[in-house]
Design a protein around this motif. Structure first.
Motif, PDB file in Angstrom:
ATOM      1  N   CYS A   1       0.829  -1.205   0.000  1.00 32.18           N
ATOM      2  CA  CYS A   1       0.000   0.000   0.000  1.00 32.18           C
ATOM      3  C   CYS A   1       0.867   1.261   0.000  1.00 32.18           C
ATOM      4  O   CYS A   1       0.581   2.232  -0.724  1.00 32.18           O
ATOM      5  CB  CYS A   1      -0.929   0.007   1.212  1.00 32.18           C
ATOM      6  N   GLU A   2       1.927   1.255   0.801  1.00 31.35           N
ATOM      7  CA  GLU A   2       2.817   2.409   0.844  1.00 31.35           C
ATOM      8  C   GLU A   2       3.488   2.637  -0.506  1.00 31.35           C
ATOM      9  O   GLU A   2       3.625   3.782  -0.967  1.00 31.35           O
ATOM     10  CB  GLU A   2       3.872   2.215   1.936  1.00 31.35           C
ATOM     11  N   CYS A   3       3.894   1.575  -1.160  1.00 33.49           N
ATOM     12  CA  CYS A   3       4.514   1.690  -2.485  1.00 33.49           C
ATOM     13  C   CYS A   3       3.543   2.273  -3.500  1.00 33.49           C
ATOM     14  O   CYS A   3       3.914   3.110  -4.335  1.00 33.49           O
ATOM     15  CB  CYS A   3       5.007   0.324  -2.962  1.00 33.49           C
TER      16      CYS A   3
ATOM     17  N   THR B   1       2.991   6.051  -2.822  1.00 32.01           N
ATOM     18  CA  THR B   1       4.194   6.787  -3.200  1.00 32.01           C
ATOM     19  C   THR B   1       4.335   6.867  -4.713  1.00 32.01           C
ATOM     20  O   THR B   1       4.735   7.900  -5.261  1.00 32.01           O
ATOM     21  CB  THR B   1       5.440   6.138  -2.579  1.00 32.01           C
ATOM     22  N   SER B   2       4.001   5.803  -5.409  1.00 29.85           N
ATOM     23  CA  SER B   2       4.052   5.817  -6.869  1.00 29.85           C
ATOM     24  C   SER B   2       3.138   6.894  -7.441  1.00 29.85           C
ATOM     25  O   SER B   2       3.481   7.566  -8.421  1.00 29.85           O
ATOM     26  CB  SER B   2       3.662   4.437  -7.416  1.00 29.85           C
ATOM     27  N   SER B   3       1.987   7.109  -6.830  1.00 32.16           N
ATOM     28  CA  SER B   3       1.084   8.169  -7.261  1.00 32.16           C
ATOM     29  C   SER B   3       1.722   9.542  -7.057  1.00 32.16           C
ATOM     30  O   SER B   3       1.598  10.435  -7.904  1.00 32.16           O
ATOM     31  CB  SER B   3      -0.237   8.098  -6.493  1.00 32.16           C
ATOM     32  N   ALA B   4       2.399   9.721  -5.932  1.00 39.74           N
ATOM     33  CA  ALA B   4       3.062  10.994  -5.663  1.00 39.74           C
ATOM     34  C   ALA B   4       4.152  11.272  -6.696  1.00 39.74           C
ATOM     35  O   ALA B   4       4.344  12.422  -7.111  1.00 39.74           O
ATOM     36  CB  ALA B   4       3.656  10.990  -4.250  1.00 39.74           C
ATOM     37  N   ILE B   5       4.849  10.216  -7.132  1.00 32.93           N
ATOM     38  CA  ILE B   5       5.896  10.372  -8.141  1.00 32.93           C
ATOM     39  C   ILE B   5       5.290  10.777  -9.478  1.00 32.93           C
ATOM     40  O   ILE B   5       5.780  11.699 -10.159  1.00 32.93           O
ATOM     41  CB  ILE B   5       6.699   9.061  -8.308  1.00 32.93           C
ATOM     42  N   LEU B   6       4.228  10.105  -9.884  1.00 33.28           N
ATOM     43  CA  LEU B   6       3.553  10.455 -11.136  1.00 33.28           C
ATOM     44  C   LEU B   6       3.085  11.902 -11.110  1.00 33.28           C
ATOM     45  O   LEU B   6       3.238  12.641 -12.094  1.00 33.28           O
ATOM     46  CB  LEU B   6       2.362   9.528 -11.363  1.00 33.28           C
TER      47      LEU B   6
ATOM     48  N   VAL C   1       6.856  16.663  -1.628  1.00 36.26           N
ATOM     49  CA  VAL C   1       5.989  15.591  -1.122  1.00 36.26           C
ATOM     50  C   VAL C   1       6.468  14.247  -1.656  1.00 36.26           C
ATOM     51  O   VAL C   1       6.570  13.250  -0.919  1.00 36.26           O
ATOM     52  CB  VAL C   1       4.520  15.837  -1.523  1.00 36.26           C
ATOM     53  N   ALA C   2       6.787  14.209  -2.954  1.00 40.09           N
ATOM     54  CA  ALA C   2       7.248  12.962  -3.572  1.00 40.09           C
ATOM     55  C   ALA C   2       8.566  12.496  -2.969  1.00 40.09           C
ATOM     56  O   ALA C   2       8.737  11.307  -2.657  1.00 40.09           O
ATOM     57  CB  ALA C   2       7.400  13.161  -5.083  1.00 40.09           C
TER      58      ALA C   2
END
Length: 371
Positions: free
Chosen positions: A281-283, A286-291, A310-311
């Motif tokens: 879930c954390e991954c 975080t992947s959304s924050a990177i995108l 934030v990312a």
């Protein structure tokens, strides 16, 4: 946070990158380079340049593929999964973004060389124990029509083998960014392998000559050029750390599916399943924050600082969680050098310090949100 989804083009780029990296740059390559005392593989970088990765942020007019920051983050994330040892962040992201801010023929020529893979850069900015672009003591004194640079830089990632250096220096009315050869007279490099088996250098400048043409942007106004470059680098580094977390998670889940204890697969133990589910879930978050950070850099670069910090903060936290869980769930072998998890753990530690640690980026977020 709403889960962001990669576009079809981003999925295709990620799939192509993963297929190449799994074969050409597995973790074993990093181990082999470390054992040979090498910091990176020039042949690997040349292949990446041929595929257009070195020119991902270089305009097409300069010979690049100009795919944008979101694509650069996709590539960095895939590199993170195998810990590919390349100068991608320093050269293709940070230096290319800085050079794009300058509309000169020299900058265009430098961008073309980056896209070709024939020149590498390192960012010489840090002087203290922590990332702080405002705490600069290296001085560039006026000398006729040029400057003389004197001082020291620390933690210059890729600085031991880079061809050129982007150097931040104090000038009479502010700070100025210089683009100088790494082998210029008066430059002394002391390469120090980091715990992640990559290269960093301490660099001394003893009255190093720089002309007006070596100034990147305007004198006394480095941040107009450097700020976009730093944010691009921070976003791409966050993407690499997110890929690192995914790589560590994949190895851990694979181990849970094959390791038996008292004749039972440990992956059936509910406590370990809960921990693995939490990490997944954390991954994903975080992947959304990177995108989001990559897309904001492409669409609204002037206001990307919040999304980028934030990312970076989330990516550091997630990567540290992934490697801790990976080491613990692997038991005793997780702590051995013969097992790859240690490489992920050490890279996560370095990536958490480079270009600002958690405290730095949490401070940026707090300031921009008015706290």
């Amino acid at each position: 946070m709403t889960k962001l989804i990669r576009t079809e083009e981003e999925i295709m780029l990620a799939d192509a990158a993963r297929g190449y990296l799994d074969d050409a740059a597995p973790v074993g390559k990093l181990r082999a380079l470390r054992d040979a005392g090498e910091a990176h593989d020039p042949a690997l970088w040349a292949e990446m340049a041929q595929m257009g990765w070195a020119g991902v942020l270089v305009p097409e007019a300069a010979g690049g593929s100009d795919m944008g920051h979101a694509a650069a983050c996709v590539l960095a994330e895939e590199m993170g999964k195998t810990l590919a040892p390349t100068p991608f962040l320093s050269t293709a992201v940070i230096a290319a973004t800085a050079l794009r801010q300058v509309a000169t023929e020299r900058a265009k020529a430098a961008l073309a060389k980056i896209a070709e893979g024939t020149v590498t850069y390192a960012l010489a900015i840090d002087e203290g124990s922590k990332f702080d672009p405002e705490a600069i003591e290296l001085v560039a004194e006026k000398d006729g029509n040029g400057f003389r640079l004197s001082g020291q830089k620390r933690f210059v990632v890729d600085g031991g083998f880079a061809d050129r250096l982007l150097v931040l220096a104090k000038t009479e009315g502010g700070v100025t960014l210089f683009d100088i050869p790494a082998d210029a007279a008066g430059v002394t490099r002391s390469s120090k392998p980091m715990i992640d088996s990559r290269d960093a250098a301490e660099i001394s400048f003893d009255k190093v000559e720089a002309t007006g043409e070596d100034v990147l942007g305007a004198v006394d106004d480095a941040m107009s050029v450097l700020k976009p470059a730093l944010e691009a680098g921070q976003a791409a580094l966050a993407a690499e750390l997110t890929g690192l977390a995914a790589g560590a998670f994949g190895r851990t889940v694979g181990y849970l599916k094959e390791r038996k204890q008292f004749g039972t697969l440990i992956g059936t133990f509910q406590a370990l399943q809960h921990r693995a589910a939490h990490l997944w879930c954390e991954c994903e978050v975080t992947s959304s924050a990177i995108l989001h950070a990559g897309r904001v850099l492409d669409s609204d670069p002037e206001n990307a600082a919040l999304a980028v910090s934030v990312a970076k903060a989330r990516a550091m936290d997630t990567a540290q969680l992934a490697v801790r869980e990976g080491v613990q769930m692997h038991g005793g072998i997780g702590m051995t050098d013969e097992f790859d998890m240690g490489f992920y753990m050490r890279r996560a530690r370095v990536g958490s310090e480079w270009l600002g640690d958690y405290g730095y980026h949490a401070g940026v977020v707090a300031r921009l949100r008015g706290f």
